[in-house]
Design a protein around this motif. Structure first.
Motif, PDB file in Angstrom:
ATOM      1  N   LYS A  14       0.791  -1.236   0.000  1.00 45.91           N
ATOM      2  CA  LYS A  14       0.000   0.000   0.000  1.00 45.91           C
ATOM      3  C   LYS A  14       0.830   1.297   0.000  1.00 45.91           C
ATOM      4  N   VAL A  17       2.063   1.439  -3.770  1.00 46.27           N
ATOM      5  CA  VAL A  17       1.133   1.485  -4.908  1.00 46.27           C
ATOM      6  C   VAL A  17      -0.310   1.683  -4.439  1.00 46.27           C
ATOM      7  N   ILE A  19      -3.458   4.303  -2.576  1.00 40.94           N
ATOM      8  CA  ILE A  19      -3.923   5.640  -2.180  1.00 40.94           C
ATOM      9  C   ILE A  19      -5.344   5.530  -1.653  1.00 40.94           C
ATOM     10  N   TYR A  55       3.053  11.258  -2.178  1.00 36.76           N
ATOM     11  CA  TYR A  55       3.916  10.086  -2.272  1.00 36.76           C
ATOM     12  C   TYR A  55       5.312  10.380  -1.735  1.00 36.76           C
ATOM     13  N   PRO A 122       6.072   4.713  -8.776  1.00 41.41           N
ATOM     14  CA  PRO A 122       4.919   3.861  -9.109  1.00 41.41           C
ATOM     15  C   PRO A 122       4.538   3.935 -10.584  1.00 41.41           C
ATOM     16  N   ILE A 125      -1.297   1.736  -9.828  1.00 39.45           N
ATOM     17  CA  ILE A 125      -1.926   1.843  -8.512  1.00 39.45           C
ATOM     18  C   ILE A 125      -2.752   0.581  -8.315  1.00 39.45           C
ATOM     19  N   GLN A 126      -2.613  -0.027  -7.154  1.00 38.24           N
ATOM     20  CA  GLN A 126      -3.314  -1.293  -6.962  1.00 38.24           C
ATOM     21  C   GLN A 126      -4.824  -1.106  -6.887  1.00 38.24           C
ATOM     22  N   PRO A 128      -7.168   2.158  -5.830  1.00 40.24           N
ATOM     23  CA  PRO A 128      -7.484   3.461  -5.234  1.00 40.24           C
ATOM     24  C   PRO A 128      -8.880   3.480  -4.629  1.00 40.24           C
ATOM     25  N   MET A 185      -4.795   7.528 -12.380  1.00 39.94           N
ATOM     26  CA  MET A 185      -5.168   6.362 -11.569  1.00 39.94           C
ATOM     27  C   MET A 185      -6.182   5.490 -12.294  1.00 39.94           C
ATOM     28  N   CYS A 189      -4.872   1.588 -12.830  1.00 43.95           N
ATOM     29  CA  CYS A 189      -5.192   0.818 -11.622  1.00 43.95           C
ATOM     30  C   CYS A 189      -5.468  -0.635 -11.976  1.00 43.95           C
TER      31      CYS A 189
END
Length: 390
Positions: A14, A17, A19, A55, A122, A125-126, A128, A185, A189
């Protein structure tokens, strides 16, 4: 070659990657992080800062360095105490859920994540979760929730005199740089969690669904009271959609805590969602002071529909497990023993009673009972000795 994910002693994706934006605008790496911690200092906000500002902020750099180097453990223990507590009780945490995905559903991204951890740059993003986009709009007044997350709860709290009308509205405006970050994002993502309060009543949820690639894994938590047809239509082309229908117990418990819910509507919507072939649908419940002793009743009321335990309430003190008096705890432990969930049983057993928290919970319920015409003891008679003297 980058260090392998499994070679770190205690790693979480987290901070690298992730938010999460609060409904009040603060930016954090995840919803589990303890933002009230004094060690975080001033938080970045969507109204003033970009994702890059967040970040590379001092607290985030420090957290990532601590995880990479396995040091600064007092800092990690403070900031990540919620996940650490769950893991100490053999419960999955936000960290463990996230990291496991890189060994199964996101294994094609594992090597890329390892490079991101090494470079702190990054490229995706995994998942968001932008609560600030939800503006705290919700139709229910759930006890364990907060006034910044639910507009309906906020209005009731004002009516009860608990807060005044100057209590901060969650009408957040994104600065121009953060607006651009949102577009990035959405394009980069792996998953997207629709913004809360109640995402199915938010127009922005459907705007987001129109923009996302159909291979993005959609996640949504809904209270089940909003008609689901529009959501089903907007998500029918996505490869995978995880839906968590939030309930606090069976019909009576849920209707009291998640006021004003309609149980028949929830069951109807759940079954309609469950019939969609690309959907994975489960009921989910927080673990709070009132509902943890009512799960056998829940099991009876939902039948064979899937269910899982959700977050342990830690941010709303009256609703924490510490509010449960010892005699009530014994009743709840008996129910949990019959329910057969050892992890929740141990959480409740180890909770240390706090009389102040209990009194705040009883007063909270009494004020709402008077306003709503409800009565706690109709659903939770085991609290009689505490309700009547609070």
């Amino acid at each position: 070659m980058s260090k392998k994910l499994e070679d770190y002693e205690w790693m979480c994706p987290k901070p690298f990657v992730g938010i999460f934006t609060e409904s009040t605008g603060e930016i954090l790496p995840c919803c589990e992080l303890h933002k009230s911690s004094h060690v975080l200092g001033d938080l970045k906000t969507v109204e003033k800062n970009s994702f890059k500002d967040f970040y590379h902020s001092q607290p985030m750099v420090r957290l990532r360095n601590a995880m990479k180097n396995n040091n600064d453990k007092d800092y990690v223990n403070e900031v990540c105490k919620n996940c650490i507590s769950r893991e100490n009780h053999n419960l999955d945490s936000g960290r463990t859920i996230s990291i496991k995905k890189y060994f199964n559903v996101h294994k094609h991204k594992k090597e890329e994540l390892e490079k991101i951890i090494e470079t702190e740059t990054p490229t995706f993003i995994q998942s968001p979760l932008l609560m600030s986009l939800g503006q705290g709009q919700c139709n229910l007044k759930c006890g364990m929730c907060g006034d910044t997350v639910s507009s309906a709860r906020r209005r009731e709290s004002i009516e009860l005199g608990e807060i005044n009308s100057s209590f901060p509205l969650t009408r957040i405006s994104n600065c121009d740089s953060f607006k651009k970050d949102i577009d990035w994002m959405l394009d980069n993502c792996l998953e997207f969690e629709l913004p809360e309060g109640e995402p199915l009543m938010l127009n922005i949820s459907y705007d987001i669904l129109k923009k996302l690639n159909k291979n993005v894994h959609i996640e949504v938590s809904t209270n089940g009271t909003i008609d689901v047809n529009k959501f089903i239509e907007h998500t029918k082309e996505f490869d995978k959609v995880d839906v968590f229908v939030s309930i606090e117990g069976g019909e009576k418990v849920n209707s009291y805590i998640r006021y004003p819910s309609d149980w028949d509507t929830i069951i109807k919507n759940f079954d309609k969602l469950f019939s969609c072939s690309n959907f994975n649908v489960k009921f989910i419940s927080t673990l709070n002071a009132l509902n943890v002793g009512k799960f056998t009743e829940l099991k009876s009321d939902i039948g064979d529909r899937p269910w899982t335990e959700g977050n342990l309430i830690w941010y709303n003190y009256p609703w924490m497990l510490s509010s449960i008096p010892d005699d009530v705890k014994e009743i709840y432990l008996d129910d949990l023993n019959r329910f057969g969930n050892t992890k929740i049983f141990n959480l409740v057993k180890e909770a240390v009673y706090n009389e102040k928290h209990m009194l705040e919970l009883m007063r909270h319920c009494k004020r709402r009972d008077k306003l709503r015409g409800t009565y706690l003891l109709d659903v939770f008679p085991e609290w009689k000795n505490y309700y009547n003297v609070s």
